[in-house]
Scaffold this active site. Structure first.
Site, mmCIF file in Angstrom:
data_model
loop_
_atom_site.group_PDB
_atom_site.id
_atom_site.type_symbol
_atom_site.label_atom_id
_atom_site.label_comp_id
_atom_site.label_asym_id
_atom_site.label_seq_id
_atom_site.Cartn_x
_atom_site.Cartn_y
_atom_site.Cartn_z
ATOM 1 N N ILE A 7 0.862 -1.198 0.000
ATOM 2 C CA ILE A 7 0.000 0.000 0.000
ATOM 3 C C ILE A 7 0.890 1.236 0.000
ATOM 4 C CG2 ILE A 7 -1.840 1.268 1.185
ATOM 5 C CD1 ILE A 7 -2.674 -1.270 2.560
ATOM 6 N N THR A 8 0.745 2.077 -1.014
ATOM 7 C CA THR A 8 1.526 3.324 -1.024
ATOM 8 C C THR A 8 0.816 4.372 -0.166
ATOM 9 O OG1 THR A 8 0.447 4.340 -2.958
ATOM 10 C CG2 THR A 8 2.288 2.835 -3.401
ATOM 11 N N GLY A 9 1.609 5.238 0.455
ATOM 12 C CA GLY A 9 1.026 6.298 1.285
ATOM 13 C C GLY A 9 0.264 5.726 2.470
ATOM 14 N N ALA A 10 0.862 4.716 3.116
ATOM 15 C CA ALA A 10 0.187 4.072 4.250
ATOM 16 C C ALA A 10 0.534 4.748 5.571
ATOM 17 C CB ALA A 10 0.547 2.591 4.289
ATOM 18 N N SER A 12 -0.615 7.651 6.579
ATOM 19 C CA SER A 12 -1.720 8.448 7.147
ATOM 20 C C SER A 12 -3.014 8.178 6.394
ATOM 21 C CB SER A 12 -1.387 9.953 7.098
ATOM 22 O OG SER A 12 -1.495 10.427 5.774
ATOM 23 N N GLY A 13 -4.092 8.761 6.909
ATOM 24 C CA GLY A 13 -5.375 8.776 6.206
ATOM 25 C C GLY A 13 -5.879 7.412 5.760
ATOM 26 N N TYR A 190 -4.659 18.112 -9.498
ATOM 27 C CA TYR A 190 -5.029 16.939 -8.693
ATOM 28 C C TYR A 190 -6.145 16.148 -9.382
ATOM 29 C CZ TYR A 190 -7.305 14.260 -4.960
ATOM 30 O OH TYR A 190 -7.893 13.247 -4.224
HETATM 31 P P1 NDP Z 1 -3.386 11.781 3.172
HETATM 32 O O1 NDP Z 1 -2.734 13.080 2.850
HETATM 33 O O2 NDP Z 1 -3.763 11.497 4.578
HETATM 34 O O3 NDP Z 1 -2.466 10.588 2.667
HETATM 35 C C1 NDP Z 1 -1.692 10.710 1.538
HETATM 36 C C2 NDP Z 1 -0.526 9.754 1.642
HETATM 37 O O4 NDP Z 1 0.279 9.897 0.468
HETATM 38 C C3 NDP Z 1 0.388 10.025 2.830
HETATM 39 O O5 NDP Z 1 0.773 8.787 3.369
HETATM 40 C C4 NDP Z 1 1.558 10.721 2.191
HETATM 41 O O6 NDP Z 1 2.790 10.536 2.866
HETATM 42 C C5 NDP Z 1 1.609 9.994 0.862
HETATM 43 N N1 NDP Z 1 2.451 10.682 -0.105
HETATM 44 C C6 NDP Z 1 2.353 11.964 -0.538
HETATM 45 N N2 NDP Z 1 3.371 12.228 -1.390
HETATM 46 C C7 NDP Z 1 4.105 11.102 -1.496
HETATM 47 C C8 NDP Z 1 5.282 10.767 -2.203
HETATM 48 N N3 NDP Z 1 5.940 11.649 -2.959
HETATM 49 N N4 NDP Z 1 5.769 9.507 -2.083
HETATM 50 C C9 NDP Z 1 5.154 8.600 -1.303
HETATM 51 N N5 NDP Z 1 4.041 8.864 -0.601
HETATM 52 C C10 NDP Z 1 3.528 10.112 -0.690
HETATM 53 O O7 NDP Z 1 -4.657 11.732 2.217
HETATM 54 P P2 NDP Z 1 -5.833 10.647 2.002
HETATM 55 O O8 NDP Z 1 -5.669 9.509 2.912
HETATM 56 O O9 NDP Z 1 -7.090 11.393 1.993
HETATM 57 O O10 NDP Z 1 -5.556 10.205 0.507
HETATM 58 C C11 NDP Z 1 -5.374 8.871 0.134
HETATM 59 C C12 NDP Z 1 -5.990 8.628 -1.236
HETATM 60 O O11 NDP Z 1 -7.395 8.805 -1.157
HETATM 61 C C13 NDP Z 1 -5.505 9.571 -2.320
HETATM 62 O O12 NDP Z 1 -5.310 8.825 -3.516
HETATM 63 C C14 NDP Z 1 -6.672 10.537 -2.511
HETATM 64 O O13 NDP Z 1 -6.699 11.058 -3.806
HETATM 65 C C15 NDP Z 1 -7.820 9.604 -2.256
HETATM 66 N N6 NDP Z 1 -9.080 10.220 -1.925
HETATM 67 C C16 NDP Z 1 -9.222 10.964 -0.794
HETATM 68 C C17 NDP Z 1 -10.454 11.523 -0.507
HETATM 69 C C18 NDP Z 1 -10.658 12.361 0.696
HETATM 70 O O14 NDP Z 1 -11.768 12.876 0.845
HETATM 71 N N7 NDP Z 1 -9.692 12.520 1.585
HETATM 72 C C19 NDP Z 1 -11.607 11.292 -1.367
HETATM 73 C C20 NDP Z 1 -11.327 10.475 -2.507
HETATM 74 C C21 NDP Z 1 -10.114 9.963 -2.753
HETATM 75 P P3 NDP Z 1 3.265 11.499 4.089
HETATM 76 O O15 NDP Z 1 2.550 10.968 5.299
HETATM 77 O O16 NDP Z 1 4.733 11.265 4.133
HETATM 78 O O17 NDP Z 1 2.869 12.887 3.736
#
Ligand code: NDP
Length: 315
Positions: A7-10, A12-13, A190
């Site tokens: 899972i990428t970006g795991a 947070s969120g 975005y």
């Molecule tokens: P968060 O900002 O909480 O999570 C984003 C994650 O992406 C973080 O883990 C962050 O890392 C990581 N990230 C950012 N840049 C990089 C990079 N260069 N390399 C590796 N990792 C990176 O946002 P969400 O959880 O909301 O987003 C997750 C997904 O859900 C996204 O694809 C978003 O488009 C999608 N989404 C979100 C919605 C919402 O309402 N929030 C609705 C629909 C879709 P770090 O912690 O280091 O910053």
């Protein structure tokens, strides 16, 4: 056997909530692919993820070298790769000027689309090699990139145009920081990147589903108004957005619930159909949603695929 999901970006969120849901099920080992090792280690501990249920591997999607390095590193782990979830994203709605990845691509499309495109193409080989009964490649989409919905019609709307900016490298020379070659707009970049995510999932499906049996899927988990995604928005927006989504649009979903939804797309035996964009209704039942005209344009999907291949050095 236990499945292994990348899972990428795991850190947070949605990514963290999904990692937690899978790890706690006892059926999955999660490879948390993140750019900040310490932050991820702390987040996994704070979320109470069972020890031994996850491995953190460094991945910065803003660098193609880092993507390649990540692929080498996970291969050294000697674990099968059964599911890949492209979840990480950046959102820069208030940026006045574009910023750029290590390879010189505009940041939102560079991270959200191009970094994931290379990653998914590389890991396709590992998915093919896995003997897991239900292998999946999942790319997180968004309603905001989907102009056949109310939320997708809030300006600026996603629009990839004739792809002239992508064709010239998205490197900001002239007006080429945006896919359509128009003036830079962070919120639109975005949304455009999310349209690319949804087009990529379908192109994967068309090219590889029959041959490999891999399920290719995308999803909109609901509006998770509390995540870090909105960190660069103005404070008033961050204050009002969660209650607005909760009480007015009623599209609000908690991080925990959204994580369960994505975990379903990873592991539910009933969600094996390929080429689908999943959404959920208010009772949290999943359904196959329609993509916008642009996000289901097969000719555009092919062109985005071919141009992206060139940019990430695969063609
Ligand atoms: P968060 O900002 O909480 O999570 C984003 C994650 O992406 C973080 O883990 C962050 O890392 C990581 N990230 C950012 N840049 C990089 C990079 N260069 N390399 C590796 N990792 C990176 O946002 P969400 O959880 O909301 O987003 C997750 C997904 O859900 C996204 O694809 C978003 O488009 C999608 N989404 C979100 C919605 C919402 O309402 N929030 C609705 C629909 C879709 P770090 O912690 O280091 O910053």
């Amino acid at each position: 056997r236990t499945g292994t999901a990348v899972i990428t970006g795991a850190s947070s969120g949605l990514g963290l909530a999904t990692a937690k849901a899978l790890a706690e099920s006892g059926k999955w080992h999660v490879i948390m692919a993140c750019r900040d090792y310490l932050k991820t280690a702390r987040a996994a501990r704070a979320a109470g993820m069972p020890k031994g249920s996850y491995t953190i591997v460094h991945l910065d999607l803003a660098s193609l070298d880092s993507v390649r390095q990540f692929v080498n590193n996970v291969r050294q782990l000697d674990m099968p790769i059964d599911v890949v979830v492209c979840n990480a994203a950046v959102y820069q709605p208030t940026a006045k000027e574009p910023s750029f990845t290590a390879d010189g691509f505009e940041m939102s499309v560079g991270v959200n689309h191009l970094g994931h495109f290379l990653l998914a193409r590389e890991l396709l080989e590992d998915l093919k090699a896995s003997d897991y009964p239900s292998k999946r490649l999942i790319i997180v989409g968004s309603i905001t990139g989907n102009t056949n919905t109310l939320a997708g019609n809030v300006p600026p709307k996603a629009n990839l145009g004739d792809l002239r900016g992508l064709a010239s490298g998205l490197n900001g020379a002239g007006s080429a920081a945006m896919i359509d070659g128009a003036e830079f707009d962070g919120a639109k970049a975005y949304k455009d990147s999310k349209v690319c995510n949804m087009l990529t999932m379908q192109e994967f499906h068309r090219r590889y589903h029959e041959e490999t049996g891999i399920t290719f899927a995308s999803l909109y988990p609901g509006c998770i108004a509390t995540t870090g995604l909105f960190r660069e928005h103005i404070p008033l927006f961050r204050l009002l957005f969660p209650p607005f989504q909760k009480y007015i649009t009623k599209g609000y979903v908690s991080e925990e619930e959204a994580g369960k939804r994505l975990a379903q797309v990873v592991s539910e035996p009933s969600l094996t159909k390929s080429g689908v964009y999943w959404s959920w209704n208010n009772n949290s039942a999943s359904f196959e949603n329609q993509l916008s005209e642009e996000a289901s344009d097969t000719e555009k999907a092919r062109k985005v695929w071919e141009l992206s291949e060139k940019l990430v050095g695969l063609a």
